[in-house]
Design a protein around this motif. Structure first.
Motif, PDB file in Angstrom:
ATOM      1  N   ARG A 166       0.859  -1.183   0.000  1.00 17.91           N
ATOM      2  CA  ARG A 166       0.000   0.000   0.000  1.00 17.91           C
ATOM      3  C   ARG A 166       0.896   1.234   0.000  1.00 17.91           C
ATOM      4  NH1 ARG A 166       0.730   2.313   4.891  1.00 17.91           N
ATOM      5  NH2 ARG A 166       1.062   1.006   6.722  1.00 17.91           N
ATOM      6  N   ALA A 167       0.341   2.377  -0.352  1.00 20.53           N
ATOM      7  CA  ALA A 167       1.073   3.636  -0.208  1.00 20.53           C
ATOM      8  C   ALA A 167       1.431   3.826   1.263  1.00 20.53           C
ATOM      9  CB  ALA A 167       0.230   4.794  -0.709  1.00 20.53           C
ATOM     10  N   GLY A 168       2.671   4.156   1.533  1.00 20.85           N
ATOM     11  CA  GLY A 168       3.141   4.285   2.907  1.00 20.85           C
ATOM     12  C   GLY A 168       3.663   2.997   3.489  1.00 20.85           C
ATOM     13  N   GLY A 169       3.572   1.897   2.721  1.00 12.10           N
ATOM     14  CA  GLY A 169       4.102   0.614   3.170  1.00 12.10           C
ATOM     15  C   GLY A 169       5.617   0.581   3.086  1.00 12.10           C
ATOM     16  N   LEU A 170       6.200  -0.467   3.648  1.00 11.89           N
ATOM     17  CA  LEU A 170       7.649  -0.547   3.841  1.00 11.89           C
ATOM     18  C   LEU A 170       8.192  -1.842   3.261  1.00 11.89           C
ATOM     19  CD1 LEU A 170      10.064   0.858   5.404  1.00 11.89           C
ATOM     20  CD2 LEU A 170       9.424  -0.586   7.350  1.00 11.89           C
ATOM     21  N   VAL A 171       9.321  -1.740   2.524  1.00  8.91           N
ATOM     22  CA  VAL A 171      10.024  -2.918   2.043  1.00  8.91           C
ATOM     23  C   VAL A 171      11.405  -2.958   2.694  1.00  8.91           C
ATOM     24  CG1 VAL A 171      10.895  -1.713  -0.037  1.00  8.91           C
ATOM     25  CG2 VAL A 171      10.799  -4.218   0.015  1.00  8.91           C
ATOM     26  N   CYS A 172      11.851  -4.155   3.101  1.00 12.33           N
ATOM     27  CA  CYS A 172      13.149  -4.325   3.762  1.00 12.33           C
ATOM     28  C   CYS A 172      13.909  -5.482   3.122  1.00 12.33           C
ATOM     29  CB  CYS A 172      12.968  -4.613   5.255  1.00 12.33           C
ATOM     30  SG  CYS A 172      12.065  -3.347   6.169  1.00 12.33           S
ATOM     31  N   PHE A 173      15.211  -5.283   2.954  1.00  9.92           N
ATOM     32  CA  PHE A 173      16.090  -6.317   2.423  1.00  9.92           C
ATOM     33  C   PHE A 173      17.191  -6.615   3.427  1.00  9.92           C
ATOM     34  CE2 PHE A 173      14.139  -4.577  -1.337  1.00  9.92           C
ATOM     35  CZ  PHE A 173      13.998  -5.660  -2.193  1.00  9.92           C
ATOM     36  N   GLU A 174      17.339  -7.876   3.802  1.00  8.49           N
ATOM     37  CA  GLU A 174      18.347  -8.320   4.747  1.00  8.49           C
ATOM     38  C   GLU A 174      19.634  -8.698   4.001  1.00  8.49           C
ATOM     39  OE1 GLU A 174      19.393  -8.637   7.630  1.00  8.49           O
ATOM     40  OE2 GLU A 174      20.538 -10.482   7.796  1.00  8.49           O
ATOM     41  N   GLY A 175      20.787  -8.451   4.638  1.00 10.18           N
ATOM     42  CA  GLY A 175      22.064  -8.955   4.137  1.00 10.18           C
ATOM     43  C   GLY A 175      22.738  -8.110   3.088  1.00 10.18           C
ATOM     44  N   VAL A 176      22.413  -6.810   3.013  1.00 11.11           N
ATOM     45  CA  VAL A 176      22.953  -6.001   1.924  1.00 11.11           C
ATOM     46  C   VAL A 176      24.415  -5.596   2.133  1.00 11.11           C
ATOM     47  CG1 VAL A 176      20.710  -5.141   1.181  1.00 11.11           C
ATOM     48  CG2 VAL A 176      21.986  -3.885   2.925  1.00 11.11           C
ATOM     49  N   PHE A 177      24.978  -5.841   3.307  1.00 12.33           N
ATOM     50  CA  PHE A 177      26.418  -5.619   3.478  1.00 12.33           C
ATOM     51  C   PHE A 177      27.230  -6.769   2.881  1.00 12.33           C
ATOM     52  CE2 PHE A 177      25.849  -2.875   7.565  1.00 12.33           C
ATOM     53  CZ  PHE A 177      25.397  -1.821   6.789  1.00 12.33           C
ATOM     54  N   ALA A 178      26.599  -7.940   2.754  1.00  9.06           N
ATOM     55  CA  ALA A 178      27.266  -9.120   2.185  1.00  9.06           C
ATOM     56  C   ALA A 178      28.618  -9.365   2.847  1.00  9.06           C
ATOM     57  CB  ALA A 178      27.421  -8.965   0.672  1.00  9.06           C
ATOM     58  N   ASP A 179      28.610  -9.378   4.180  1.00 13.77           N
ATOM     59  CA  ASP A 179      29.835  -9.613   4.960  1.00 13.77           C
ATOM     60  C   ASP A 179      30.946  -8.633   4.606  1.00 13.77           C
ATOM     61  OD1 ASP A 179      28.848 -11.813   6.469  1.00 13.77           O
ATOM     62  OD2 ASP A 179      29.162 -13.113   4.746  1.00 13.77           O
TER      63      ASP A 179
END
Length: 227
Positions: A166-179
């Motif tokens: 929805r508008a105002g909703g949130l997406v998150c991605f884990e692990g973007v530092f890749a160690d």
């Protein structure tokens, strides 16, 4: 890019502060949930998986609560560690839809959710490839999408997330530092190159308001703008 006096040196004290932040908030789950998390962590290690860190889990609880999340999609169930954190932050009547290609892992997650005290109707577990399952979910019907699966498919997950949220909703991605490899100037794998492309795409998107949280192995978050 670092601009002038915004530069910050990574000192021993700063590293200690990050470690403190990772541990902060761990006690904000009850005894049943804590035992369920420990059990799910053990199942993850046995399966060769790396579940979200305590700091990432705390952030997910906070973000689910901040969005007053009633409907959440999780891409990559694992053994239920991140799902427990998300469910704790969601509304009491909220439903977590969690997708994983490995049904056996989802059986562990189902047991972990039950042990943490969540009713069976709080989680909808769907076994299958995420890019086959996600198109069947309703447009604009979700408050939060959490992605912790195949790094090669992150841009496809982003496209589906923008449709699902929805508008105002949130997406998150884990692990973007890749160690630490994401910012390493040495030649990198296809997975790391894909993460870099994701970071650029999210940063440059006019549809999203992003930030990068230094918890766990990096949590990229972005709000779908209202307009």
């Amino acid at each position: 890019m670092v601009h002038g006096d915004r530069r910050r040196t990574i000192t021993g004290n700063r590293q200690t502060s990050w470690a403190f932040a990772e541990a902060y908030g761990v006690d904000h789950v009850d005894t049943a949930a804590d035992a369920a998390l420990s059990w799910a962590h053990s199942r993850a290690r046995e399966a060769g998986l790396r579940p979200v860190s305590d700091g990432t889990g705390s952030a997910l609880r906070l973000l689910a609560a901040a969005t007053d999340a009633k409907a959440v999609v999780e891409i990559g169930t694992g053994t239920g560690v991140s799902g427990i954190h998300l469910l704790h932050g969601m509304r009491p009547d909220g439903v977590l839809t969690t997708v994983d290609v490995e049904p056996e892992r989802q059986q562990f997650a189902r047991q972990a959710f039950r042990a943490a005290g969540f009713a069976g109707n709080r989680a909808r577990l769907i076994a299958g490839h995420s890019l086959d399952v996600l198109p069947r979910l309703a447009d604009g019907a979700y408050d939060l999408v959490f992605c912790d699966a195949d790094l090669q498919e992150t841009l496809e997950y982003l496209a589906e997330s923008l449709r699902l949220l929805r508008a105002g909703g949130l997406v998150c991605f884990e692990g973007v530092f890749a160690d630490g490899r994401t910012v390493d100037s040495a030649a990198q794998t296809a997975d790391v190159l894909r993460v870099r492309e994701l970071l650029r795409t999210v940063r440059d998107s006019e549809e999203l308001l992003p930030t990068l949280l230094p918890v766990g192995d990096g949590l990229l978050c972005a709000i779908k703008r209202t307009r």
